[in-house]
Motif scaffolding. Sequence first.
Motif, PDB file in Angstrom:
ATOM      1  N   ILE A 104       0.016   9.487   9.834  1.00  0.00           N
ATOM      2  CA  ILE A 104       0.110   9.779   8.396  1.00  0.00           C
ATOM      3  C   ILE A 104       1.430  10.515   8.093  1.00  0.00           C
ATOM      4  N   SER A 105       2.137  10.057   7.090  1.00  0.00           N
ATOM      5  CA  SER A 105       3.326  10.730   6.513  1.00  0.00           C
ATOM      6  C   SER A 105       4.636  10.617   7.297  1.00  0.00           C
ATOM      7  N   THR A 106       4.627  10.004   8.481  1.00  0.00           N
ATOM      8  CA  THR A 106       5.856  10.073   9.291  1.00  0.00           C
ATOM      9  C   THR A 106       6.860   8.955   9.044  1.00  0.00           C
ATOM     10  N   SER A 107       6.555   8.028   8.124  1.00  0.00           N
ATOM     11  CA  SER A 107       7.557   6.995   7.871  1.00  0.00           C
ATOM     12  C   SER A 107       8.096   7.130   6.454  1.00  0.00           C
ATOM     13  N   ASP A 108       7.471   6.480   5.488  1.00  0.00           N
ATOM     14  CA  ASP A 108       7.973   6.577   4.108  1.00  0.00           C
ATOM     15  C   ASP A 108       7.998   8.038   3.618  1.00  0.00           C
ATOM     16  N   PHE A 109       7.035   8.842   4.019  1.00  0.00           N
ATOM     17  CA  PHE A 109       6.961  10.237   3.560  1.00  0.00           C
ATOM     18  C   PHE A 109       7.838  11.198   4.379  1.00  0.00           C
ATOM     19  N   VAL A 150      -2.431   4.139  16.151  1.00  0.00           N
ATOM     20  CA  VAL A 150      -1.800   2.817  16.203  1.00  0.00           C
ATOM     21  C   VAL A 150      -0.409   2.856  15.582  1.00  0.00           C
ATOM     22  N   ASP A 151       0.511   2.113  16.181  1.00  0.00           N
ATOM     23  CA  ASP A 151       1.802   1.856  15.514  1.00  0.00           C
ATOM     24  C   ASP A 151       2.274   0.462  15.903  1.00  0.00           C
ATOM     25  N   LEU A 152       3.273  -0.032  15.144  1.00  0.00           N
ATOM     26  CA  LEU A 152       3.663  -1.436  15.254  1.00  0.00           C
ATOM     27  C   LEU A 152       4.445  -1.811  16.508  1.00  0.00           C
ATOM     28  N   GLY A 203       0.160  -2.307  17.845  1.00  0.00           N
ATOM     29  CA  GLY A 203      -0.304  -3.516  17.168  1.00  0.00           C
ATOM     30  C   GLY A 203      -0.360  -3.298  15.664  1.00  0.00           C
ATOM     31  N   ASP A 204      -0.622  -4.386  14.957  1.00  0.00           N
ATOM     32  CA  ASP A 204      -0.782  -4.329  13.503  1.00  0.00           C
ATOM     33  C   ASP A 204      -2.222  -3.890  13.220  1.00  0.00           C
ATOM     34  N   ILE A 205      -2.383  -2.830  12.468  1.00  0.00           N
ATOM     35  CA  ILE A 205      -3.711  -2.261  12.222  1.00  0.00           C
ATOM     36  C   ILE A 205      -4.643  -3.235  11.483  1.00  0.00           C
ATOM     37  N   THR A 206      -4.077  -4.263  10.862  1.00  0.00           N
ATOM     38  CA  THR A 206      -4.904  -5.257  10.171  1.00  0.00           C
ATOM     39  C   THR A 206      -5.297  -6.425  11.086  1.00  0.00           C
ATOM     40  N   ALA A 260      -2.229   6.313   2.430  1.00  0.00           N
ATOM     41  CA  ALA A 260      -2.282   5.848   1.042  1.00  0.00           C
ATOM     42  C   ALA A 260      -1.271   6.559   0.143  1.00  0.00           C
ATOM     43  N   ASN A 261      -1.228   6.131  -1.118  1.00  0.00           N
ATOM     44  CA  ASN A 261      -0.496   6.858  -2.163  1.00  0.00           C
ATOM     45  C   ASN A 261      -1.528   7.501  -3.091  1.00  0.00           C
ATOM     46  N   TRP A 262      -1.084   8.435  -3.949  1.00  0.00           N
ATOM     47  CA  TRP A 262      -2.066   9.234  -4.710  1.00  0.00           C
ATOM     48  C   TRP A 262      -2.871   8.421  -5.716  1.00  0.00           C
ATOM     49  N   GLY A 315       0.243  -2.273  -2.421  1.00  0.00           N
ATOM     50  CA  GLY A 315       1.703  -2.416  -2.438  1.00  0.00           C
ATOM     51  C   GLY A 315       2.414  -1.149  -2.004  1.00  0.00           C
ATOM     52  N   GLY A 316       3.689  -1.053  -2.345  1.00  0.00           N
ATOM     53  CA  GLY A 316       4.462   0.136  -2.006  1.00  0.00           C
ATOM     54  C   GLY A 316       5.019   0.120  -0.586  1.00  0.00           C
ATOM     55  N   GLY A 317       4.759  -0.923   0.171  1.00  0.00           N
ATOM     56  CA  GLY A 317       5.301  -1.004   1.531  1.00  0.00           C
ATOM     57  C   GLY A 317       4.441  -0.281   2.550  1.00  0.00           C
ATOM     58  N   GLY A 318       4.932  -0.245   3.779  1.00  0.00           N
ATOM     59  CA  GLY A 318       4.251   0.471   4.863  1.00  0.00           C
ATOM     60  C   GLY A 318       2.861  -0.071   5.148  1.00  0.00           C
ATOM     61  N   VAL A 319       2.061   0.777   5.758  1.00  0.00           N
ATOM     62  CA  VAL A 319       0.732   0.357   6.191  1.00  0.00           C
ATOM     63  C   VAL A 319      -0.190   0.130   4.988  1.00  0.00           C
ATOM     64  N   ASN A 320       0.073   0.847   3.895  1.00  0.00           N
ATOM     65  CA  ASN A 320      -0.733   0.676   2.672  1.00  0.00           C
ATOM     66  C   ASN A 320      -0.664  -0.768   2.153  1.00  0.00           C
TER      67      ASN A 320
HETATM   68  N1  AR6 Z   1      -0.013  -1.448  11.488  1.00  0.00           N
HETATM   69  C1  AR6 Z   1       0.081  -0.285  12.169  1.00  0.00           C
HETATM   70  N2  AR6 Z   1       0.930   0.709  11.817  1.00  0.00           N
HETATM   71  C2  AR6 Z   1       1.733   0.501  10.767  1.00  0.00           C
HETATM   72  C3  AR6 Z   1       1.696  -0.704  10.005  1.00  0.00           C
HETATM   73  C4  AR6 Z   1       0.768  -1.706  10.410  1.00  0.00           C
HETATM   74  N3  AR6 Z   1       0.645  -2.860   9.748  1.00  0.00           N
HETATM   75  N4  AR6 Z   1       2.615  -0.595   9.006  1.00  0.00           N
HETATM   76  C5  AR6 Z   1       3.207   0.600   9.143  1.00  0.00           C
HETATM   77  N5  AR6 Z   1       2.692   1.276  10.196  1.00  0.00           N
HETATM   78  P1  AR6 Z   1       3.884   4.594   6.138  1.00  0.00           P
HETATM   79  P2  AR6 Z   1       3.567   7.345   5.056  1.00  0.00           P
HETATM   80  C6  AR6 Z   1       2.996   2.646  10.667  1.00  0.00           C
HETATM   81  O1  AR6 Z   1       5.289   4.570   5.645  1.00  0.00           O
HETATM   82  O2  AR6 Z   1       4.759   7.831   5.787  1.00  0.00           O
HETATM   83  C7  AR6 Z   1       3.341   3.704   1.328  1.00  0.00           C
HETATM   84  O3  AR6 Z   1       4.225   2.968   0.568  1.00  0.00           O
HETATM   85  C8  AR6 Z   1       4.403   3.166  10.480  1.00  0.00           C
HETATM   86  O4  AR6 Z   1       5.249   2.710  11.539  1.00  0.00           O
HETATM   87  O5  AR6 Z   1       3.050   3.415   5.866  1.00  0.00           O
HETATM   88  O6  AR6 Z   1       2.310   8.179   5.082  1.00  0.00           O
HETATM   89  C9  AR6 Z   1       2.203   4.363   0.534  1.00  0.00           C
HETATM   90  O7  AR6 Z   1       1.939   3.676  -0.661  1.00  0.00           O
HETATM   91  C10 AR6 Z   1       4.181   4.660  10.536  1.00  0.00           C
HETATM   92  O8  AR6 Z   1       4.058   5.093  11.889  1.00  0.00           O
HETATM   93  O9  AR6 Z   1       3.067   5.873   5.530  1.00  0.00           O
HETATM   94  C11 AR6 Z   1       2.701   5.766   0.289  1.00  0.00           C
HETATM   95  O10 AR6 Z   1       3.404   5.861  -0.931  1.00  0.00           O
HETATM   96  C12 AR6 Z   1       2.814   4.853   9.864  1.00  0.00           C
HETATM   97  O11 AR6 Z   1       2.228   3.533   9.840  1.00  0.00           O
HETATM   98  C13 AR6 Z   1       3.660   6.034   1.435  1.00  0.00           C
HETATM   99  O12 AR6 Z   1       4.073   4.769   1.947  1.00  0.00           O
HETATM  100  C14 AR6 Z   1       2.823   5.398   8.439  1.00  0.00           C
HETATM  101  O13 AR6 Z   1       3.932   4.878   7.721  1.00  0.00           O
HETATM  102  C15 AR6 Z   1       3.016   6.792   2.572  1.00  0.00           C
HETATM  103  O14 AR6 Z   1       3.983   7.098   3.556  1.00  0.00           O
END
Ligand code: AR6
Length: 231
Positions: free
Chosen positions: A43-48, A78-80, A109-112, A129-131, A136-141
């Motif tokens: 949680i929080s370590t990529s987009d956040f 899990v991570d990609l 792996g892909d969490i989905t 998630a986002n609030w 959408g919004g990219g990332g795992v969400n």
């Molecule tokens: N399977 C497994 N891990 C993944 C996948 C996947 N399909 N996709 C990403 N990760 P992030 P945050 C990993 O950015 O930092 C969104 O836009 C990724 O490598 O998804 O909490 C929301 O809407 C990383 O280790 O989440 C929020 O606005 C981890 O998942 C915002 O980003 C989290 O990366 C949340 O940012």
Amino acid sequence: IPSAHNNSELGSKDIEGKADKSSSSCHNQVSLDDTPTLAFPSISTSDFQFNHDKAADIIVEKVAEYSNKVGNARLVLVDLTHKSKILSLVKSKAAEKKIDTQKFFTHVGDITRLYSTGGLRCNVIANAANWRLKPGGGGVNASIFDAAGPELESATKNKVKTLSPGNAVAVPLPSSSPLFTREGVTHVIHVLGPNMNPQRPNCLNNDYEKGCKVLQDAYASLFEGFASIVK
Ligand code: AR6
């Protein structure tokens, strides 16, 4: 059915056994009575943009605290990619703390697609998630909402409209969702972590005293949500 062996560290023998047993007895049907398992992204370590080393300490601390409170259930980070910095940090810190490898391990792996592609059964997955709990919004969400179909968006909306940082909400997945039928996922737990990215709402401006507290709360809330699903 592929084995999870190559992608999971620690506890991999256990997963392989489970995957083999259930695939032979259930054909294409996903069995839901295996060891309850929560797969969660960092949680929080990529987009956040939260600091990886601090996040890894918090993950290991909270896993140590909760792994004994979830019975025989397993927690899987899990991570990609195998190059994931957060996975390596957590792996070494978990080994130092002698965390039980049957109860906690990491997986690439892909969490989905954990079951269909990785042979790893997880009945619950977490979302960073986002609030507004919007797709959408990219990332795992984006990946989780895409894979789950419109069912997840409506089930989420029926339950709660927004989330504040440090909180989690568990959403039962309708059985028509592809994540349920293909992967055997029965619940998605949305988690909102602390945000250090100035381009996103509620930025903590590098206040790690507050940020660490919010991330601890987020994992506590996630693991409590999982515990109440499996008990
Ligand atoms: N399977 C497994 N891990 C993944 C996948 C996947 N399909 N996709 C990403 N990760 P992030 P945050 C990993 O950015 O930092 C969104 O836009 C990724 O490598 O998804 O909490 C929301 O809407 C990383 O280790 O989440 C929020 O606005 C981890 O998942 C915002 O980003 C989290 O990366 C949340 O940012």
